[in-house]
Design a protein around this motif. Structure first.
Motif, PDB file in Angstrom:
ATOM      1  N   ASP A   1      30.675  68.456 120.200  1.00  0.00           N
ATOM      2  CA  ASP A   1      31.255  67.841 121.165  1.00  0.00           C
ATOM      3  C   ASP A   1      29.897  67.068 121.835  1.00  0.00           C
ATOM      4  OD1 ASP A   1      33.480  68.894 121.181  1.00  0.00           O
ATOM      5  OD2 ASP A   1      33.121  70.558 122.736  1.00  0.00           O
ATOM      6  N   ILE A   2      28.730  67.722 121.790  1.00  0.00           N
ATOM      7  CA  ILE A   2      27.405  66.953 122.190  1.00  0.00           C
ATOM      8  C   ILE A   2      27.154  65.941 121.523  1.00  0.00           C
ATOM      9  CG2 ILE A   2      24.885  67.266 122.555  1.00  0.00           C
ATOM     10  CD1 ILE A   2      25.342  70.212 122.485  1.00  0.00           C
ATOM     11  N   ALA A   3      27.304  65.800 120.168  1.00  0.00           N
ATOM     12  CA  ALA A   3      27.115  64.429 119.245  1.00  0.00           C
ATOM     13  C   ALA A   3      28.065  63.525 119.862  1.00  0.00           C
ATOM     14  CB  ALA A   3      27.554  64.857 117.894  1.00  0.00           C
ATOM     15  N   GLY A   4      29.219  63.755 120.114  1.00  0.00           N
ATOM     16  CA  GLY A   4      30.267  62.731 120.796  1.00  0.00           C
ATOM     17  C   GLY A   4      29.767  61.961 122.092  1.00  0.00           C
ATOM     18  N   HIS A   5      29.005  62.748 122.631  1.00  0.00           N
ATOM     19  CA  HIS A   5      28.345  62.076 124.029  1.00  0.00           C
ATOM     20  C   HIS A   5      27.118  61.186 123.751  1.00  0.00           C
ATOM     21  CE1 HIS A   5      31.018  65.200 125.826  1.00  0.00           C
ATOM     22  NE2 HIS A   5      31.259  64.212 126.492  1.00  0.00           N
ATOM     23  N   ILE A   6      26.775  61.071 122.645  1.00  0.00           N
ATOM     24  CA  ILE A   6      25.509  60.586 122.063  1.00  0.00           C
ATOM     25  C   ILE A   6      25.887  59.178 121.379  1.00  0.00           C
ATOM     26  CG2 ILE A   6      23.407  60.544 120.631  1.00  0.00           C
ATOM     27  CD1 ILE A   6      23.369  63.664 121.050  1.00  0.00           C
ATOM     28  N   PRO A   7      25.359  57.921 122.033  1.00  0.00           N
ATOM     29  CA  PRO A   7      25.660  56.917 121.329  1.00  0.00           C
ATOM     30  C   PRO A   7      25.661  56.789 119.813  1.00  0.00           C
ATOM     31  CG  PRO A   7      24.625  56.233 123.512  1.00  0.00           C
ATOM     32  CD  PRO A   7      24.480  57.818 123.208  1.00  0.00           C
ATOM     33  N   LEU A   8      24.420  57.368 119.186  1.00  0.00           N
ATOM     34  CA  LEU A   8      24.498  57.270 117.865  1.00  0.00           C
ATOM     35  C   LEU A   8      25.078  58.349 117.094  1.00  0.00           C
ATOM     36  CD1 LEU A   8      20.711  56.227 117.155  1.00  0.00           C
ATOM     37  CD2 LEU A   8      22.688  54.786 117.091  1.00  0.00           C
ATOM     38  N   ARG A   9      26.075  59.156 118.082  1.00  0.00           N
ATOM     39  CA  ARG A   9      26.820  59.953 117.460  1.00  0.00           C
ATOM     40  C   ARG A   9      26.487  61.378 116.663  1.00  0.00           C
ATOM     41  NH1 ARG A   9      29.233  58.372 121.155  1.00  0.00           N
ATOM     42  NH2 ARG A   9      31.217  57.536 121.236  1.00  0.00           N
ATOM     43  N   ARG A  10      25.071  61.641 116.724  1.00  0.00           N
ATOM     44  CA  ARG A  10      24.667  62.808 116.152  1.00  0.00           C
ATOM     45  C   ARG A  10      23.405  63.519 117.082  1.00  0.00           C
ATOM     46  NH1 ARG A  10      19.723  62.182 113.989  1.00  0.00           N
ATOM     47  NH2 ARG A  10      18.753  59.983 113.549  1.00  0.00           N
ATOM     48  N   CYS A  11      23.387  64.586 116.888  1.00  0.00           N
ATOM     49  CA  CYS A  11      22.085  65.307 117.400  1.00  0.00           C
ATOM     50  C   CYS A  11      20.865  64.894 116.825  1.00  0.00           C
ATOM     51  CB  CYS A  11      22.310  66.738 117.382  1.00  0.00           C
ATOM     52  SG  CYS A  11      23.493  67.463 118.649  1.00  0.00           S
ATOM     53  N   GLY A  12      19.588  65.116 117.475  1.00  0.00           N
ATOM     54  CA  GLY A  12      18.470  64.469 116.608  1.00  0.00           C
ATOM     55  C   GLY A  12      18.027  65.741 115.607  1.00  0.00           C
ATOM     56  N   THR A  13      17.160  65.349 114.718  1.00  0.00           N
ATOM     57  CA  THR A  13      16.499  66.430 114.106  1.00  0.00           C
ATOM     58  C   THR A  13      15.028  66.266 114.451  1.00  0.00           C
ATOM     59  OG1 THR A  13      15.590  64.628 112.558  1.00  0.00           O
ATOM     60  CG2 THR A  13      17.856  65.453 112.124  1.00  0.00           C
ATOM     61  N   VAL A  14      14.493  67.617 113.979  1.00  0.00           N
ATOM     62  CA  VAL A  14      12.907  67.519 114.406  1.00  0.00           C
ATOM     63  C   VAL A  14      12.258  66.652 113.806  1.00  0.00           C
ATOM     64  CG1 VAL A  14      13.040  70.219 114.754  1.00  0.00           C
ATOM     65  CG2 VAL A  14      12.612  69.415 112.513  1.00  0.00           C
TER      66      VAL A  14
END
Ligand code: COA
Ligand code: NAP
Length: 258
Positions: free
Chosen positions: A206-219
Motif C-alpha cells: 500500500d505504501i509503495a502504491g503512494h510512491i511515484p517510483l512504486r517501491r519502498c526504498g532500500t538501505v
C-alpha cells in the motif's frame, strides 16, 4: 578502487551506525575503503557492527555512547580522531521515534525524541567540529519527511527533524567558509528497517502504491546517496536536504505515515 567514490584515504564517523540505514551507510563507506567508526548505545550492537564493517573494509572502530550525553559523545569522537588522525566525513543518523497522539505523549516522551534527534545531532556535530574543520570535509545529517510533513502521532519527531534541517542549513553557512560542507539526506520509507516497522500503518504494498517510483526504498539507496554527497562529485553542494524517497515527498499533504 579508484575514481570519485574511492574512500581509501578517508575516515568516516557514523553516529547511530550500528543498525538499519546508518549501518548500511557505514558499510558502503567501508567497502569503498574508508576507515570507519560507529557509535551507539548498545555495546553488543556496537561490537557486532564494528566486526561486520572490519570484514568488508579496513579495521573499523566501535564506540558506545548516547548522543544525549555530550561528554560521552566527545570522548568517543576524540578517541576515533586520535586513532585515525582526522575525520573527513561525519554522518549523524542516531534517532528514535514511536507513534503517539500528542494527548497521550508525556513531556518526557517528546523530550526524549527531541533530545536524541535534534540535540543529539547538534552535539555530535559540535564534538566533531574541531576534527572536521578543514577544506574537503563533509557532514551528512539523516533527516526524514517528518521535517516537512505534519504526520499525526509524530509531533515529537516532526519537531525534531524540522530542527535537524535548520541545523544543517545554519551550519552549512557557518562552516562553509572553512571548506566544510553540511547536507542532509531525507529518506522515504525504507524496507526492512526499524523505522518503517515502527511507523507504517499500512502494508508495504500500500505504501509503495503512494510512491511515484512504486517501491519502498532500500538501505543501499540511501548509502549510495551518502557516498555521493561526501564525495568531490558533490563539491559545490552544501546546505541541501536531499530527498531519497522515490518521489514520495512530492505528494506531501500531511496525514499518517504510510
Ligand atoms: N508511546 C508513548 N510514549 C513513549 C513511547 C510510546 N511508544 N515510548 C517511550 N515513550 C515515553 C516514555 O513513556 C518516557 O516518558 P515518561 O518518562 O513520561 O514515561 C519517554 O518516552 C522516554 O522513554 P524511555 O523508554 O525512557 O526512553 P529511552 O531513552 O530508553 O528510549 C526511545 C528512547 C523512546 C525513542 C526508544 O523508542 C528508542 O530507543 N528508539 C531507538 C530506535 C528507534 O526508534 N528507531 C527508529 C528510528 S526512526
Ligand atoms: P534504527 O535501525 O533504529 O537505527 C537507529 C540507530 O541509532 C541505531 O544504531 C541505534 O543504536 C542508534 N541510536 C538510537 N538512539 C540513540 C542514542 N540515544 N544515542 C546513540 N545512538 C542511538 O533506525 P532506521 O530506521 O535505520 O533509521 C535510521 C535513520 O534514518 C534515523 O535518523 C531515521 O530518522 C531516518 N529515517 C528512517 C526512515 C525509515 O524508513 N527507516 C525514513 C526516514 C528517515 P542503539 O540502539 O545501540 O543506540
Amino acid at each position: 578502487m579508484t575514481g570519485p567514490f574511492d574512500y581509501s584515504t578517508k575516515t568516516v564517523f557514523v553516529s547511530g551506525g550500528t543498525s538499519g540505514i546508518n549501518l548500511a551507510i557505514a558499510k558502503a563507506f567501508a567497502a569503498a575503503g574508508a576507515r570507519v567508526g560507529v557509535m551507539s548505545r548498545n555495546p553488543e550492537r556496537v561490537a557486532a557492527a564494528a566486526a561486520s564493517l572490519s570484514a568488508i573494509g579496513p579495521q573499523a572502530r566501535g564506540y558506545t555512547a548516547d548522543v544525549r550525553n555530550f561528554e560521552a559523545v566527545t570522548a568517543a569522537i576524540d578517541a576515533f580522531a586520535l586513532e585515525v588522525s582526522r575525520i573527513d566525513v561525519l554522518v549523524s543518523g542516531a534517532a528514535g521515534n514511536f507513534l503517539a497522539l500528542a494527548r497521550d505523549l508525556s513531556p518526557n516522551g517528546f523530550k526524549a525524541v527531541v533530545d536524541i534527534d535534534l540535540l543529539g545531532t547538534f552535539q555530535v556535530m559540535k564534538a566533531a567540529y574541531r576534527h572536521l574543520a578543514k577544506p574537503g570535509a563533509s557532514v551528512i545529517n539523516i533527516s526524514a519527511p517528518q521535517a516537512y510533513i505534519p504526520f499525526e502521532m509524530q509531533v515529537h519527531a516532526c519537531a525534531a527533524k524540522a530542527g535537524v534541517d535548520q541545523v544543517t542549513r545554519v551550519l552549512a553557512k557557518e562552516w562553509g567558509p572553512e571548506g566544510v560542507r553540511v547536507n542532509s539526506i531525507s529518506p522515504g520509507p525504507i524496507a526492512g528497517t526499524e523505522g518503517l516497522d515502527r511507523l507504517a500503518q499500512s502494508s508495504q504494498a500500500d505504501i509503495a502504491g503512494h510512491i511515484p517510483l512504486r517501491r519502498c526504498g532500500t538501505v543501499d539507496d540511501i548509502a549510495r546517496a551518502a557516498l555521493f554527497l561526501a564525495s568531490d562529485m558533490a563539491s559545490y553542494v552544501t546546505g541541501a536536504v536531499l530527498p531519497v524517497d522515490g518521489g514520495w515527498g512530492l505528494s506531501a499533504s500531511g496525514g499518517q505515515a504510510g
